[in-house]
Design a protein around this motif. Sequence first.
Motif, PDB file in Angstrom:
ATOM      1  N   ASN A   1     -14.202  -8.104 -28.136  1.00  0.00           N
ATOM      2  CA  ASN A   1     -15.060  -9.294 -28.127  1.00  0.00           C
ATOM      3  C   ASN A   1     -15.681  -9.580 -29.483  1.00  0.00           C
ATOM      4  O   ASN A   1     -16.533 -10.444 -29.609  1.00  0.00           O
ATOM      5  CB  ASN A   1     -16.145  -9.133 -27.063  1.00  0.00           C
ATOM      6  CG  ASN A   1     -15.560  -9.241 -25.662  1.00  0.00           C
ATOM      7  OD1 ASN A   1     -14.797 -10.164 -25.384  1.00  0.00           O
ATOM      8  ND2 ASN A   1     -15.867  -8.290 -24.806  1.00  0.00           N
TER       9      ASN A   1
ATOM     10  N   GLU B   1     -21.877 -20.049 -36.605  1.00  0.00           N
ATOM     11  CA  GLU B   1     -22.790 -20.339 -35.510  1.00  0.00           C
ATOM     12  C   GLU B   1     -22.681 -19.335 -34.386  1.00  0.00           C
ATOM     13  O   GLU B   1     -23.518 -19.277 -33.516  1.00  0.00           O
ATOM     14  CB  GLU B   1     -22.554 -21.771 -34.983  1.00  0.00           C
ATOM     15  CG  GLU B   1     -22.773 -22.776 -36.087  1.00  0.00           C
ATOM     16  CD  GLU B   1     -22.981 -24.178 -35.561  1.00  0.00           C
ATOM     17  OE1 GLU B   1     -23.248 -24.334 -34.375  1.00  0.00           O
ATOM     18  OE2 GLU B   1     -22.861 -25.106 -36.371  1.00  0.00           O
TER      19      GLU B   1
ATOM     20  N   GLN C   1     -16.043 -33.335 -23.478  1.00  0.00           N
ATOM     21  CA  GLN C   1     -15.768 -32.776 -24.783  1.00  0.00           C
ATOM     22  C   GLN C   1     -15.294 -31.344 -24.635  1.00  0.00           C
ATOM     23  O   GLN C   1     -16.032 -30.484 -24.193  1.00  0.00           O
ATOM     24  CB  GLN C   1     -17.022 -32.821 -25.645  1.00  0.00           C
ATOM     25  CG  GLN C   1     -16.813 -32.183 -26.995  1.00  0.00           C
ATOM     26  CD  GLN C   1     -17.960 -32.459 -27.932  1.00  0.00           C
ATOM     27  OE1 GLN C   1     -18.356 -33.585 -28.137  1.00  0.00           O
ATOM     28  NE2 GLN C   1     -18.498 -31.416 -28.507  1.00  0.00           N
TER      29      GLN C   1
ATOM     30  N   LYS D   1     -15.503  -4.170 -19.970  1.00  0.00           N
ATOM     31  CA  LYS D   1     -16.533  -5.124 -20.424  1.00  0.00           C
ATOM     32  C   LYS D   1     -16.133  -6.576 -20.279  1.00  0.00           C
ATOM     33  O   LYS D   1     -16.928  -7.471 -20.521  1.00  0.00           O
ATOM     34  CB  LYS D   1     -16.835  -4.876 -21.912  1.00  0.00           C
ATOM     35  CG  LYS D   1     -17.384  -3.498 -22.207  1.00  0.00           C
ATOM     36  CD  LYS D   1     -17.537  -3.266 -23.707  1.00  0.00           C
ATOM     37  CE  LYS D   1     -16.186  -3.337 -24.411  1.00  0.00           C
ATOM     38  NZ  LYS D   1     -16.234  -2.997 -25.823  1.00  0.00           N
ATOM     39  N   GLY D   2     -14.877  -6.804 -19.928  1.00  0.00           N
ATOM     40  CA  GLY D   2     -14.399  -8.179 -19.895  1.00  0.00           C
ATOM     41  C   GLY D   2     -14.002  -8.639 -21.292  1.00  0.00           C
ATOM     42  O   GLY D   2     -14.319  -7.982 -22.283  1.00  0.00           O
ATOM     43  N   PHE D   3     -13.275  -9.736 -21.369  1.00  0.00           N
ATOM     44  CA  PHE D   3     -12.809 -10.294 -22.646  1.00  0.00           C
ATOM     45  C   PHE D   3     -13.157 -11.765 -22.651  1.00  0.00           C
ATOM     46  O   PHE D   3     -12.825 -12.492 -21.729  1.00  0.00           O
ATOM     47  CB  PHE D   3     -11.296 -10.085 -22.784  1.00  0.00           C
ATOM     48  CG  PHE D   3     -10.724 -10.547 -24.092  1.00  0.00           C
ATOM     49  CD1 PHE D   3     -11.466 -10.460 -25.277  1.00  0.00           C
ATOM     50  CD2 PHE D   3      -9.439 -11.065 -24.159  1.00  0.00           C
ATOM     51  CE1 PHE D   3     -10.921 -10.867 -26.487  1.00  0.00           C
ATOM     52  CE2 PHE D   3      -8.884 -11.483 -25.368  1.00  0.00           C
ATOM     53  CZ  PHE D   3      -9.629 -11.374 -26.536  1.00  0.00           C
ATOM     54  N   ARG D   4     -13.864 -12.184 -23.679  1.00  0.00           N
ATOM     55  CA  ARG D   4     -14.351 -13.562 -23.685  1.00  0.00           C
ATOM     56  C   ARG D   4     -13.247 -14.607 -23.779  1.00  0.00           C
ATOM     57  O   ARG D   4     -13.456 -15.766 -23.474  1.00  0.00           O
ATOM     58  CB  ARG D   4     -15.363 -13.759 -24.803  1.00  0.00           C
ATOM     59  CG  ARG D   4     -14.759 -13.649 -26.188  1.00  0.00           C
ATOM     60  CD  ARG D   4     -15.836 -13.826 -27.226  1.00  0.00           C
ATOM     61  NE  ARG D   4     -15.266 -13.681 -28.560  1.00  0.00           N
ATOM     62  CZ  ARG D   4     -15.977 -13.671 -29.661  1.00  0.00           C
ATOM     63  NH1 ARG D   4     -17.267 -13.794 -29.607  1.00  0.00           N
ATOM     64  NH2 ARG D   4     -15.390 -13.547 -30.833  1.00  0.00           N
TER      65      ARG D   4
ATOM     66  N   PRO E   1     -24.301 -25.390 -30.721  1.00  0.00           N
ATOM     67  CA  PRO E   1     -23.409 -26.338 -31.390  1.00  0.00           C
ATOM     68  C   PRO E   1     -22.962 -27.438 -30.430  1.00  0.00           C
ATOM     69  O   PRO E   1     -23.194 -27.353 -29.223  1.00  0.00           O
ATOM     70  CB  PRO E   1     -22.224 -25.477 -31.833  1.00  0.00           C
ATOM     71  CG  PRO E   1     -22.258 -24.282 -30.945  1.00  0.00           C
ATOM     72  CD  PRO E   1     -23.688 -24.066 -30.573  1.00  0.00           C
TER      73      PRO E   1
ATOM     74  N   GLY F   1     -21.199 -29.431 -27.858  1.00  0.00           N
ATOM     75  CA  GLY F   1     -20.391 -28.966 -26.741  1.00  0.00           C
ATOM     76  C   GLY F   1     -21.026 -27.812 -25.978  1.00  0.00           C
ATOM     77  O   GLY F   1     -20.507 -27.375 -24.957  1.00  0.00           O
TER      78      GLY F   1
ATOM     79  N   ARG G   1     -19.619 -15.710 -20.436  1.00  0.00           N
ATOM     80  CA  ARG G   1     -18.286 -15.136 -20.585  1.00  0.00           C
ATOM     81  C   ARG G   1     -18.483 -13.727 -21.110  1.00  0.00           C
ATOM     82  O   ARG G   1     -19.477 -13.449 -21.765  1.00  0.00           O
ATOM     83  CB  ARG G   1     -17.455 -15.947 -21.590  1.00  0.00           C
ATOM     84  CG  ARG G   1     -16.893 -17.212 -20.974  1.00  0.00           C
ATOM     85  CD  ARG G   1     -15.696 -17.676 -21.758  1.00  0.00           C
ATOM     86  NE  ARG G   1     -16.088 -18.260 -23.018  1.00  0.00           N
ATOM     87  CZ  ARG G   1     -15.237 -18.450 -24.022  1.00  0.00           C
ATOM     88  NH1 ARG G   1     -13.989 -18.064 -23.917  1.00  0.00           N
ATOM     89  NH2 ARG G   1     -15.645 -19.008 -25.125  1.00  0.00           N
ATOM     90  N   PRO G   2     -17.558 -12.827 -20.816  1.00  0.00           N
ATOM     91  CA  PRO G   2     -17.736 -11.465 -21.280  1.00  0.00           C
ATOM     92  C   PRO G   2     -17.993 -11.467 -22.794  1.00  0.00           C
ATOM     93  O   PRO G   2     -17.400 -12.300 -23.485  1.00  0.00           O
ATOM     94  CB  PRO G   2     -16.395 -10.801 -20.966  1.00  0.00           C
ATOM     95  CG  PRO G   2     -15.797 -11.654 -19.882  1.00  0.00           C
ATOM     96  CD  PRO G   2     -16.310 -13.029 -20.113  1.00  0.00           C
ATOM     97  N   PRO G   3     -18.796 -10.605 -23.291  1.00  0.00           N
ATOM     98  CA  PRO G   3     -19.519  -9.537 -22.590  1.00  0.00           C
ATOM     99  C   PRO G   3     -20.908  -9.963 -22.116  1.00  0.00           C
ATOM    100  O   PRO G   3     -21.708  -9.105 -21.789  1.00  0.00           O
ATOM    101  CB  PRO G   3     -19.622  -8.458 -23.668  1.00  0.00           C
ATOM    102  CG  PRO G   3     -19.727  -9.226 -24.953  1.00  0.00           C
ATOM    103  CD  PRO G   3     -18.975 -10.515 -24.749  1.00  0.00           C
TER     104      PRO G   3
ATOM    105  N   LEU H   1     -20.721 -22.804 -17.547  1.00  0.00           N
ATOM    106  CA  LEU H   1     -20.775 -24.195 -18.010  1.00  0.00           C
ATOM    107  C   LEU H   1     -20.559 -25.196 -16.882  1.00  0.00           C
ATOM    108  O   LEU H   1     -20.749 -26.384 -17.063  1.00  0.00           O
ATOM    109  CB  LEU H   1     -19.729 -24.430 -19.105  1.00  0.00           C
ATOM    110  CG  LEU H   1     -20.176 -24.116 -20.540  1.00  0.00           C
ATOM    111  CD1 LEU H   1     -19.065 -24.460 -21.523  1.00  0.00           C
ATOM    112  CD2 LEU H   1     -21.452 -24.880 -20.904  1.00  0.00           C
TER     113      LEU H   1
END
Lengths: 313, 308
Positions: A33, A90, A174, A251-254, B130, B132, B224-226, B282
């Motif tokens: 991640n 960001e 969007q 941990k999951g994956f984003r 940001p 969106g 979303r993970p993590p 979201l």
Amino acid sequence: MRWIWLASYPKSGNTWLRLLIANLGREEPADINAIPESAGIASSREWFDSSMLFASGLLTYDECDRLRPMVYEAKREEFEDCVDLDEDNEEGGDDVASRVGQVHFVKSHDAWTVNPDGRPLLGGSRVADAAILIVRDPRDVAPSLANHNGSTIDGAVDLMGQQDGAFCGQPRRQAIQLRQQLLSWSAFNASWLDQRDVPVQCVRYEDLYTDTAATLGKVLAFAGVEVSEEDVARAVRFAAFSELTAQEQAKGFREAPPSRGKRSFFRRGIAGGWADELTAEQVERIEQDHAPMMERLGYALSAAGATEERRAE
Amino acid sequence: MASYRISGLSVRSEIALHGLMACDGPENAAPDVTIVRGEVPDAFDDAQVLGPNWALAQDRFRIGIPGVVSMLLTGGRELRFCPAPGVSDEEAAIFVASTGFGILLHQRGHPLLHASAARVGDAAVLFCGPSGAGKSTLAAALGERGHALVADDFCAISLREGRPWIAPDARKHKLWRQAIDAMALGGRSGAPVRNRIEKYFVDPREIVETPLPVAAIYALREQRPPHSPGITAPNIVDAALIVRTNAYRPRLVRAFGQQPLYFKAAAALAQRAGVYYLTRPLSFADMDKTADRLADHWASLGLLDRAA
């Protein structure tokens, strides 16, 4: 510095290759991640908005495409200055770089196209020094793409055959990223292989799978990254499919498909899995749609006779 | 000439700025900012910082929206615009009112955050992220729950005796068609923000017109993970980073040499308000759950007790 595109049709091994690269020179496996995501891709809305100082969301996708070459040129300058590289990120917390020394790797699912002004969308040779195109047997791409999009396999096969296939092209909301024109699976790969603006090296997922270290070594040599054999071997260990799957389970994956159901990102991680996932009709459709490009990339078509036989069953 | 109040400033404009709330102008007093039509130079001879479509020279800043409009901002007092050939004023106006004015506020030396804001009790809470990230949608959803709109896109922060305040910048919501449909706001939606874009102006239920103290600032994150859903407080270093990276245009903080300004604002926001991550799905289906979670948080902070 050198700018290297990591281009691929979705679900072809791009993330795996980025994880391999991110694991170079590390003492322990990189957090899956922590690899740059929205900030490290050609279609990043953040790159556009922060370079141009206005919201890309106020433009049509075609208007965005006219300006995108300028965004990459500005980004290249920023990389070259190498000052405060992470200041405007960001996302904050990204701690694994998408660069090795002075070589920056940038992901792209955009096909190599020219924008409405006739300029290469991705800025041509003014931006990039070279490109690595990752390809994968389209019969293996289809089930993986279906899992990712939450579609049927037939839906994925349709998208792969669509000449104007795209990601993030919805007009009513969007999308997180800018529109990516994928074209069809064949046209995507042809666009990168046939452009003459930057040198391109084609890497097959299957070769990366069969001999990861040797294939990664070749990729890095082409990109101009100098690493020792030990470094490569360790990165291969750290980004082994079992390690990635274990991390995702823990941990999951984003980058995994949004949480409709329990679909994981790292799925099977094999080559040739299509044989037990596709129907004979699906195999035939893919081969009909993409035979010339499959042959060009060395993916053997199943014998027409065999297909006929299976259909008869 | 039309008169508006934008981020607490009186503004007189030669063109109608759709989406902004018109007001009676100060007939005699000079406005804080004037928006005029006129020539905009293609480049500066004395540019100090250059971007692909923008340049900074002393107290002048030029930015072009290629094919739409170019703007020259001088001293934080005058915004001069020049539509591209064949482009109508309406087409140019959205860029003047958002992009142009936002950069002008940066130029005036306000810490300016890319955030929406809603009134809670007698204070404001900010939602940053940001483009969106869901700022406008969340502010609109909270508006339906009785929290008046304080700002939709950017928030000018000032410090009064060390306490952060926000200048109200209430204007029409700008929402995508999908959000309007999902939240059933069609009855109050009007013209598209721009031709060919499926984003529309939506009348807010209620707006705030006076400055408010800032009670909390939330950085929006997708679940979303993590990251699990919820509201968490980052450490002080991350809190400062959240403020800096959520400047309206982070690149300009560097270009204008305003890093100390944002550092100070971050310290004040962390100490006198609160900086949090708000992590949530979201999807519109989860909006009520998110609003409930926020209401609980505001109750725990004591914000609801102070309601006038």
